[in-house]
Design a protein around this motif. Structure first.
Motif, PDB file in Angstrom:
ATOM      1  N   LEU A  35       0.857  -1.184   0.000  1.00  0.00           N
ATOM      2  CA  LEU A  35       0.000   0.000   0.000  1.00  0.00           C
ATOM      3  C   LEU A  35       0.895   1.237   0.000  1.00  0.00           C
ATOM      4  O   LEU A  35       1.112   1.878   1.011  1.00  0.00           O
ATOM      5  N   THR A  36       1.440   1.509  -1.171  1.00  0.00           N
ATOM      6  CA  THR A  36       2.348   2.653  -1.309  1.00  0.00           C
ATOM      7  C   THR A  36       2.038   3.385  -2.610  1.00  0.00           C
ATOM      8  O   THR A  36       1.703   2.760  -3.605  1.00  0.00           O
ATOM      9  N   GLN A  37       2.182   4.727  -2.551  1.00  0.00           N
ATOM     10  CA  GLN A  37       1.994   5.505  -3.784  1.00  0.00           C
ATOM     11  C   GLN A  37       3.250   5.449  -4.639  1.00  0.00           C
ATOM     12  O   GLN A  37       3.198   5.346  -5.846  1.00  0.00           O
ATOM     13  N   GLY A  38       4.407   5.575  -3.943  1.00  0.00           N
ATOM     14  CA  GLY A  38       5.655   5.697  -4.703  1.00  0.00           C
ATOM     15  C   GLY A  38       6.720   4.752  -4.207  1.00  0.00           C
ATOM     16  O   GLY A  38       6.463   3.848  -3.393  1.00  0.00           O
ATOM     17  N   TYR A  60       5.844   4.556  -9.712  1.00  0.00           N
ATOM     18  CA  TYR A  60       4.735   5.305  -9.133  1.00  0.00           C
ATOM     19  C   TYR A  60       3.490   4.428  -9.309  1.00  0.00           C
ATOM     20  O   TYR A  60       3.329   3.817 -10.365  1.00  0.00           O
ATOM     21  N   SER A  61       2.618   4.385  -8.313  1.00  0.00           N
ATOM     22  CA  SER A  61       1.528   3.408  -8.369  1.00  0.00           C
ATOM     23  C   SER A  61       0.424   3.758  -9.378  1.00  0.00           C
ATOM     24  O   SER A  61      -0.451   2.935  -9.617  1.00  0.00           O
ATOM     25  N   ARG A  62       0.450   4.967  -9.956  1.00  0.00           N
ATOM     26  CA  ARG A  62      -0.460   5.194 -11.095  1.00  0.00           C
ATOM     27  C   ARG A  62       0.004   4.386 -12.301  1.00  0.00           C
ATOM     28  O   ARG A  62      -0.782   4.008 -13.156  1.00  0.00           O
ATOM     29  N   ASN A  65       2.441  -1.184  -9.595  1.00  0.00           N
ATOM     30  CA  ASN A  65       2.633  -1.414  -8.161  1.00  0.00           C
ATOM     31  C   ASN A  65       2.819  -2.924  -7.989  1.00  0.00           C
ATOM     32  O   ASN A  65       2.196  -3.694  -8.729  1.00  0.00           O
ATOM     33  N   GLY A 244      -4.872   7.824 -15.809  1.00  0.00           N
ATOM     34  CA  GLY A 244      -4.894   7.458 -14.396  1.00  0.00           C
ATOM     35  C   GLY A 244      -6.038   6.677 -13.781  1.00  0.00           C
ATOM     36  O   GLY A 244      -6.234   6.784 -12.573  1.00  0.00           O
ATOM     37  N   SER A 248      -6.447   0.368  -7.192  1.00  0.00           N
ATOM     38  CA  SER A 248      -5.729   0.597  -5.932  1.00  0.00           C
ATOM     39  C   SER A 248      -5.047  -0.704  -5.500  1.00  0.00           C
ATOM     40  O   SER A 248      -5.587  -1.800  -5.733  1.00  0.00           O
TER      41      SER A 248
END
Ligand SMILES: Cc1ncc(COP(=O)(O)O)c(C=O)c1O
Length: 398
Positions: A35-38, A60-62, A65, A244, A248
């Motif tokens: 559970l990380t964005q970056g 980057y999670s966009r 991931n 985007g 999630s």
């Protein structure tokens, strides 16, 4: 650990448990949720290498991931696809797969019998950007042929269709699309990857609402696009990165864990559906039962050729139109009224007043959706309890 090439040779139930697993330095049994964005880089040189692609790690999670990547890899193995991209919902997958292939001046051919939101994308959204569309009766191959134009780039269908369970000849439509220089995208939600393989039948791209059978327990939304690496690179990769609609990591983790039980759930739901369809077929209060592998289904032979099983959804017409369908539905207690499908809980929908209300009576009539039609997604309950529940519905319309 089995390497990725060996995993392709595994049977679906094994792929669904082990496929695509990435283990961290802790050697966890169950797939980890990242559970990380970056992501952080040890040096500027390392960051540069990630961005140039010399080091193929996460940025980057966009974009990507580790948990989402495990889900994508497992789905690609199951589908027999070279590549997969996960999205936030099934509609995000459909929209990206279709919009990513076209530009102003192009043309799309699709079957009329589409899920309402898919029909909105083809009939209303794409024309706003200069992409014309033609809708055809998907079961009539001559209509597909006649609708093709020199600028047709995308051909789109779902089979079995929602909710009337029409079966469209995927191999034949793929041939028509390819002869006209277009690519075929198939929404394979109703069949699931276990019961139908559109890529093997000639489709170029397959999309799923993972919200349905993949989760199968009513929790998270998700979607996935599967195709060759070339197709994903050309039409999907950049569209998703820059616009985007990313899945999630939490939802990807739920879906990944759900895949472990997909075979067991879909096969049991299907066994329940076969039994329930036969029960409904014997009731005089039910005017018509549509289930792909029943002999009285209008495209029974095609269903037997194209599918490995009929799936868990049944459509049926209750005597007495809307009033009969409402009386039948309101008398049920185990089967829940809901517009979703593929769930562990059996769910019943009245398409004319819910999912297909927006398209209006003319389009509904064209698609064979009557006022008395109900769509039942069979769940995992004991089938005898489902039948007892349906008997209460029958009694209410008698
Ligand atoms: C055939 C079909 N395609 C696409 C979708 C859209 O999926 P989602 O609700 O995950 O956006 C659905 C269901 O809602 C569906 O039934």
């Amino acid at each position: 650990m089995t390497n990725p090439t060996d995993q392709k040779k595994l049977r679906p139930a094994t792929q669904l448990v082990h496929g695509g697993t990435l283990r961290s330095q802790f050697g966890e049994t169950s797939e980890a949720m990242f559970l990380t964005q970056g992501f952080v880089y040890p040096t500027m040189e390392a960051a540069e290498a990630r961005f140039t692609g010399d080091d193929p790690g996460f940025i980057y999670s966009r974009f990507s991931n580790p948990t989402v990547a495990m889900f994508e890899k497992r789905m690609a193995l199951l589908e027999g696809a070279e590549s997969a991209r996960a999205t936030a919902s099934g509609m995000a997958a459909v929209t990206a797969a279709l919009m990513g292939q076209v530009k102003a001046g192009d043309h799309v051919v699709a079957a009329k019998a589409l899920f309402g939101s898919c029909r909105y994308v083809v009939e209303e959204l794409m024309p706003r950007f200069g992409v014309e569309s033609t809708l055809v009766d998907g079961t009539d191959l001559n209509q597909w042929k006649a609708a093709m134009r020199p600028n047709t780039k995308v051909v789109f269908l779902e089979s079995p269709t929602n909710p009337q369970l029409e079966i469209i000849d995927i191999a034949a439509v793929a041939k028509i699309a390819h002869e006209g220089g277009a690519k075929l995208t198939v929404d394979n939600v109703f069949a699931t990857p276990l019961l139908q393989s559109p890529l093997e039948l000639g489709a170029d791209c397959v999309v799923y609402s993972a919200t349905k059978h993949v989760d199968g327990q009513g929790r998270v939304l998700g979607g996935v696009i599967l195709a060759s690496e070339e197709f994903i690179e050309a039409h999907v990769h950049n569209y998703l990165r820059q616009t985007g609609p990313a899945l999630s990591p939490f939802n990807a983790w739920v879906l990944l864990k759900s895949l472990e039980t997909l075979t067991v759930r879909v096969m049991q739901q299907q066994a329940n559906a076969v039994r329930v369809a036969d029960f409904l077929g014997e009731q005089t209060q039910i005017e018509r039962v549509l289930y792909p592998t029943r002999k009285d289904h209008p495209q029974h032979k095609l269903a037997m050729r194209q599918m490995k099983g009929g799936g868990n959804v049944i459509a049926f017409d209750v005597r007495g139109g809307k009033e009969g369908a409402f009386r039948f539905s309101n008398a049920l207690s185990i089967i829940k009224i809901s517009n979703n499908l593929g769930d562990a809980k059996s769910l019943l929908t009245h398409p004319a007043t819910t999912t297909h209300q927006r398209i209006g009576p003319v389009a509904r009539a064209e698609s064979g959706i009557t006022d008395g039609m109900l769509r039942l997604s069979c769940g995992l309950e004991d089938v005898e309890d489902l039948i007892d529940d349906l008997k209460a519905g029958i009694a209410a319309v008698s």
